[in-house]
Design a protein around this motif. Structure first.
Motif, mmCIF file in Angstrom:
data_model
loop_
_atom_site.group_PDB
_atom_site.id
_atom_site.type_symbol
_atom_site.label_atom_id
_atom_site.label_comp_id
_atom_site.label_asym_id
_atom_site.label_seq_id
_atom_site.Cartn_x
_atom_site.Cartn_y
_atom_site.Cartn_z
ATOM 1 N N PRO A 1 2.506 -12.788 41.014
ATOM 2 C CA PRO A 1 2.776 -11.379 40.844
ATOM 3 C C PRO A 1 1.450 -11.020 39.972
ATOM 4 C CG PRO A 1 4.228 -13.021 39.242
ATOM 5 C CD PRO A 1 3.598 -13.757 40.318
ATOM 6 N N GLY A 2 0.653 -11.756 39.156
ATOM 7 C CA GLY A 2 -0.618 -11.444 38.577
ATOM 8 C C GLY A 2 -1.493 -10.991 39.528
ATOM 9 N N ARG A 3 -1.542 -11.522 40.781
ATOM 10 C CA ARG A 3 -2.644 -11.449 41.945
ATOM 11 C C ARG A 3 -2.141 -10.248 42.417
ATOM 12 N NH1 ARG A 3 -7.644 -13.128 42.618
ATOM 13 N NH2 ARG A 3 -6.802 -14.873 41.448
ATOM 14 N N TRP A 4 -1.049 -10.003 42.542
ATOM 15 C CA TRP A 4 -0.444 -8.699 43.183
ATOM 16 C C TRP A 4 -0.667 -7.633 42.389
ATOM 17 C CZ3 TRP A 4 1.148 -7.121 48.027
ATOM 18 C CH2 TRP A 4 1.577 -7.847 48.719
ATOM 19 N N ALA A 5 -0.538 -7.556 41.091
ATOM 20 C CA ALA A 5 -0.924 -6.511 40.203
ATOM 21 C C ALA A 5 -2.455 -6.241 39.965
ATOM 22 C CB ALA A 5 -0.639 -6.896 38.727
ATOM 23 N N VAL A 6 -3.331 -7.347 40.103
ATOM 24 C CA VAL A 6 -4.693 -7.021 40.076
ATOM 25 C C VAL A 6 -5.213 -6.466 41.307
ATOM 26 C CG1 VAL A 6 -6.947 -8.080 40.509
ATOM 27 C CG2 VAL A 6 -5.237 -8.915 38.750
ATOM 28 N N ILE A 7 -4.507 -6.708 42.501
ATOM 29 C CA ILE A 7 -4.828 -6.206 44.020
ATOM 30 C C ILE A 7 -4.504 -4.804 44.030
ATOM 31 C CG2 ILE A 7 -4.405 -6.170 46.390
ATOM 32 C CD1 ILE A 7 -4.528 -9.386 46.101
ATOM 33 N N LEU A 8 -3.088 -4.338 43.519
ATOM 34 C CA LEU A 8 -2.417 -3.109 43.742
ATOM 35 C C LEU A 8 -2.842 -2.259 42.723
ATOM 36 C CD1 LEU A 8 -0.637 -1.390 45.629
ATOM 37 C CD2 LEU A 8 1.136 -2.429 44.305
ATOM 38 N N LEU A 9 -2.972 -2.693 41.198
ATOM 39 C CA LEU A 9 -3.235 -1.619 40.339
ATOM 40 C C LEU A 9 -4.728 -1.617 39.654
ATOM 41 C CD1 LEU A 9 0.189 -2.221 38.436
ATOM 42 C CD2 LEU A 9 -0.488 -0.349 40.271
ATOM 43 N N GLY A 10 -5.469 -2.739 40.039
ATOM 44 C CA GLY A 10 -6.769 -3.215 39.166
ATOM 45 C C GLY A 10 -7.553 -1.773 39.592
ATOM 46 N N MET A 11 -7.937 -1.442 40.674
ATOM 47 C CA MET A 11 -8.873 -0.348 41.051
ATOM 48 C C MET A 11 -8.437 1.024 40.368
ATOM 49 S SD MET A 11 -11.612 -1.077 42.406
ATOM 50 C CE MET A 11 -11.928 0.572 42.867
ATOM 51 N N PRO A 12 -7.070 1.491 40.703
ATOM 52 C CA PRO A 12 -6.955 2.717 40.152
ATOM 53 C C PRO A 12 -6.859 2.814 38.588
ATOM 54 C CG PRO A 12 -4.644 1.801 41.117
ATOM 55 C CD PRO A 12 -6.055 0.868 41.412
ATOM 56 N N MET A 13 -6.445 1.631 37.851
ATOM 57 C CA MET A 13 -6.348 1.802 36.377
ATOM 58 C C MET A 13 -7.737 1.659 35.890
ATOM 59 S SD MET A 13 -3.254 1.881 35.933
ATOM 60 C CE MET A 13 -3.390 1.611 33.959
ATOM 61 N N LEU A 14 -8.732 0.846 36.340
ATOM 62 C CA LEU A 14 -10.216 1.051 35.894
ATOM 63 C C LEU A 14 -10.815 2.308 36.318
ATOM 64 C CD1 LEU A 14 -11.133 -2.708 36.979
ATOM 65 C CD2 LEU A 14 -10.638 -1.810 34.660
#
Length: 302
Positions: free
Chosen positions: A96-109
């Protein structure tokens, strides 16, 4: 005189019929996907004629990129190679951590950089609409319709094989160059000026960084192409957020996300992930090298 087994005869036949491809599979792929009509030629048509670019992008993705990757894989590895490559496009079992990075990392940053620099605004349709649009653009329109199949070629075929030969860093650079180059006709569509030159320079500089991020995802997910397709779609969708004024924030987010993932791998990945050139090569070889058939029944122990 011994009679070759069916597996041996199939290997010998592929060696005879596809010898140039087997010797230079990556070169053949790039010639088909990039240099010939399937690549640059196809994207040049809408530039010169003014026709809508979308049909040509679909042709490039499904025929130029995916078709070329599947053809070369078939000639080099046989039908089993195609099954393994396409199977990686649906490899979803990573943490789930990798899923969060992939799905949410770009928009959040991207949003964080906009907030810090004063370029964040309330999205025209509201935040709920913005979130829904982002998820649709990433998971449905982007990943399933386009980017998953594009990354089956770039990441699943080309970058994976380059990683098996050279490791993560060199593979990212070598994949980033044609990845950037195939976009050139679209950048040159409006002629040549200072803005076009700047955008091309940024593309060439960012492409290896972005491919390094995707290469880390490959290594940490056991070769999942699905992870790459969603990350690719996430980058595209983050660049279209209505809450951000300007285009540079998403570029900064790519660099920042790459640095954060690389730092996390170094700090927490010892012993659990492929770190170092030799480990990277071994991991990628497990996804790309043809699997030898097991010994016939009754031969074990002889």
């Amino acid at each position: 005189m011994t009679t070759p087994t069916p597996d041996r005869r199939d290997t010998d036949r592929r060696t005879r019929t596809g010898a140039p491809v087997r010797r230079r599979p990556l070169t053949v792929f790039l010639l088909l996907a990039l240099a010939l009509v399937l690549g640059w030629g196809g994207l040049t048509v809408p530039v010169l004629t003014g026709l809508p670019v979308e049909p040509f992008l679909l042709f490039l993705t499904f025929v130029g990129l995916l078709g070329s990757a599947l053809l070369v894989t078939r000639l080099v590895d046989g039908p089993g190679g195609i099954r393994r490559l396409l199977g990686r496009a649906f490899a979803w079992r990573f943490g789930p951590g990798r899923w969060a990075v992939i799905l949410l990392g770009m928009p959040m940053l991207t949003l964080a950089l906009a907030a810090v620099t004063g370029s964040l605004r309330s999205p025209p349709g509201g935040w709920a609409h913005e979130a829904g649009w982002y998820l649709f653009s990433t998971l449905i329109y982007g990943a399933l319709a386009l980017n998953l199949w594009e990354e089956t070629a770039w990441g699943g075929f080309l970058q994976s094989r380059l990683t098996a030969r050279h490791g993560l860093l060199v593979a990212a650079v070598l994949t980033g160059l044609p990845f950037a180059a195939i976009h050139l006709p679209l950048y040159l569509a409006e002629g040549w000026n200072g803005d076009v030159a700047r955008n091309i320079a940024l593309l060439v500089l960012l492409a290896p960084v972005y491919r390094y991020l995707l290469g880390m995802h490959l290594l940490d997910t056991g070769g999942s192409v699905l992870a790459l397709g969603i990350q690719h779609a996430s980058w595209n969708a983050a660049g279209g957020l209505g809450a951000v004024t300007g285009e540079w924030q998403v570029m900064g987010a790519v660099v920042l996300l790459t640095l954060l993932v690389a730092l996390e791998r170094r700090v927490r990945g010892q012993g659990s992930r492929p770190l170092g050139r030799d480990a990277e090569r071994r991991a990628a070889a497990a996804w790309t090298e043809p699997r030898s058939p097991g010994p016939p029944a009754g031969d074990a122990g002889t």
